[in-house]
Motif scaffolding. Sequence first.
Motif, PDB file in Angstrom:
ATOM      1  N   THR A 158      -8.151   5.101 -10.612  1.00  0.00           N
ATOM      2  CA  THR A 158      -8.025   6.529 -10.299  1.00  0.00           C
ATOM      3  C   THR A 158      -8.338   7.388 -11.524  1.00  0.00           C
ATOM      4  OG1 THR A 158      -6.339   6.015  -8.638  1.00  0.00           O
ATOM      5  CG2 THR A 158      -6.469   8.294  -9.416  1.00  0.00           C
TER       6      THR A 158
ATOM      7  N   THR B  68      -0.159  -4.389  -8.356  1.00  0.00           N
ATOM      8  CA  THR B  68      -1.331  -3.599  -7.986  1.00  0.00           C
ATOM      9  C   THR B  68      -1.357  -2.237  -8.667  1.00  0.00           C
ATOM     10  OG1 THR B  68      -1.197  -4.704  -5.832  1.00  0.00           O
ATOM     11  CG2 THR B  68      -2.672  -2.829  -5.987  1.00  0.00           C
TER      12      THR B  68
ATOM     13  N   ILE C 286      -4.722   0.345  -9.629  1.00  0.00           N
ATOM     14  CA  ILE C 286      -4.957   1.630  -8.968  1.00  0.00           C
ATOM     15  C   ILE C 286      -4.931   2.770  -9.987  1.00  0.00           C
ATOM     16  CG2 ILE C 286      -4.035   3.243  -7.260  1.00  0.00           C
ATOM     17  CD1 ILE C 286      -3.052   0.884  -5.661  1.00  0.00           C
TER      18      ILE C 286
ATOM     19  N   LEU D 230     -10.308   5.464  -3.580  1.00  0.00           N
ATOM     20  CA  LEU D 230     -10.211   4.542  -2.449  1.00  0.00           C
ATOM     21  C   LEU D 230     -10.828   3.197  -2.781  1.00  0.00           C
ATOM     22  CD1 LEU D 230     -11.026   6.938   0.535  1.00  0.00           C
ATOM     23  CD2 LEU D 230      -8.797   6.104  -0.211  1.00  0.00           C
TER      24      LEU D 230
ATOM     25  N   THR E  23      -8.378   1.340  -4.871  1.00  0.00           N
ATOM     26  CA  THR E  23      -7.224   0.935  -4.069  1.00  0.00           C
ATOM     27  C   THR E  23      -7.546  -0.260  -3.197  1.00  0.00           C
ATOM     28  OG1 THR E  23      -6.438   3.230  -4.028  1.00  0.00           O
ATOM     29  CG2 THR E  23      -5.543   1.726  -2.377  1.00  0.00           C
TER      30      THR E  23
ATOM     31  N   VAL F  36      -1.651   6.857  -7.655  1.00  0.00           N
ATOM     32  CA  VAL F  36      -2.532   8.030  -7.708  1.00  0.00           C
ATOM     33  C   VAL F  36      -1.838   9.185  -8.428  1.00  0.00           C
ATOM     34  CG1 VAL F  36      -3.701   9.763  -6.304  1.00  0.00           C
ATOM     35  CG2 VAL F  36      -3.858   7.349  -5.684  1.00  0.00           C
TER      36      VAL F  36
ATOM     37  N   PHE G 225       0.826  -1.213   0.000  1.00  0.00           N
ATOM     38  CA  PHE G 225       0.000   0.000   0.000  1.00  0.00           C
ATOM     39  C   PHE G 225       0.858   1.259   0.000  1.00  0.00           C
ATOM     40  CE2 PHE G 225      -2.090   3.402   2.389  1.00  0.00           C
ATOM     41  CZ  PHE G 225      -3.232   3.581   1.630  1.00  0.00           C
TER      42      PHE G 225
ATOM     43  N   SER H  21       2.281   1.421  -3.717  1.00  0.00           N
ATOM     44  CA  SER H  21       1.376   1.476  -4.869  1.00  0.00           C
ATOM     45  C   SER H  21       0.391   2.629  -4.797  1.00  0.00           C
ATOM     46  CB  SER H  21       0.609   0.153  -4.988  1.00  0.00           C
ATOM     47  OG  SER H  21      -0.152  -0.094  -3.825  1.00  0.00           O
ATOM     48  N   PHE H  22      -0.071   2.998  -3.603  1.00  0.00           N
ATOM     49  CA  PHE H  22      -1.086   4.056  -3.525  1.00  0.00           C
ATOM     50  C   PHE H  22      -0.545   5.415  -3.962  1.00  0.00           C
ATOM     51  CE2 PHE H  22      -3.408   7.335  -1.117  1.00  0.00           C
ATOM     52  CZ  PHE H  22      -4.671   7.144  -1.664  1.00  0.00           C
TER      53      PHE H  22
END
Length: 441
Positions: free
Chosen positions: A314, A306, A310, A353, A356, A242, A234, A237-238
Amino acid sequence: MTDSTMDQTNAPAIRRESPHAGAAAATRLKARRRSERRFKAYGLGAVLLAITMLVVLLSTLAGQGLGAFTQTQIAVEVNLDPALLDPEGNRDLRVIGDANYTGLMTNIVRDNFGATQRRDILKSLGVFSRDARFELRDFVLENPELIGTTQTIWLTASGDIDMLDKGWIDRDLPEDQRRVDDRVLGWYDALDAKDAVDRAFNTRFFTGADSRSPELAGIWGATVGSALTLFICFMLSFPIGVTTAIYLEEFAPQNRWTDLIEVNINNLAAVPSIVFGLLGLAVFIGFFGMPRSAPVVGGFTLALMTLPTIIIATRAALKAVPPSIRQAAQGLGASPVQVVFHHVLPLAMPGVLTGTILGMAQALGETAPLLMIGMVAFIADTPGGFSSPATVLPVQIFLWADSPERAFVEKTAAAILVLLSFLILMNAIAIVLRRRFERRW
């Protein structure tokens, strides 16, 4: 008026039948309606079939795995002999903790089963778990004042006795085809007749790590490994996913390079997960020399897998924000960065979110990439950090499914139920976030 004109005037009007009326049209309408009813029936049948298969799957897992949440225990009379536990009589906990509990277990099987020969003693010790002596030690350390008395203590049964008590071992089979021979079966029946056999909630399944003995195996070590791996995944990748989506959607010029990047991102979302495992093995372990079978390597590998999910989610959330929001912010003098981060991104955050969480749920259920980086090793301890040897829940399920003991079949089904519960919870959170914060334009 000429004759030809009079003939045209007196001739009856020719009526052309409408293609939407008449018997032929009615026939076509009936055929179309029958086709629509068949299509609805096919769709309803598909839904019912999917629900039926899901019910069959869950009922099969429940039938095989619910027994793992309980563990058979055996009550035995134990003479807490001071000569074995505290020969000096000082009640020193260090001395008591290092006492001869193997000898105490031998006395237990002699007193309760009448075993005198070495072969019979070893066989009767197999009625109990390998950790039974540690259970005795913990009991004595908690109650040192009971040394010198005889107490009734509940000890964990072995995996074979547990399967026998739960009905998974057929008593009618010949002795050479059973994992429990006739003598052990007689001991079990004698204990059961005295109400000395019972089942209790298996807390060890949720608090222990992996073990060669099925009655001692638990999922806590794999759960901690999954949590550490997903945390790394997380954290990588987040933010990267994004920011990449924001740049491609809001700032990147439309040219052949951005088109190439978009095509590659869409293609990466469909790449088999084992390819990312090979990439992680070659890059993170082979090139950078990172520790094998560690959550940090697993997190890096799953982050690669991932990222496309995402980014795509996004970008879809950013596209869903009406252009009028951007135009209004620009009309009030906001810069492009302010437009995105102060207006567009907050409105798109529910979709971000949701994507994700779904990507994290996919990473939680992955096995193949982690097998390639060595997270298939037998880990008997709970990982103590991001670089400690660890395994994850899907890999733990894979390892147990390959074990020959019948008790591990029960553990495998129970671990699958726990993993499905986590996945359902993560998907439910995604649905709640979307419905809670999503705006309809």
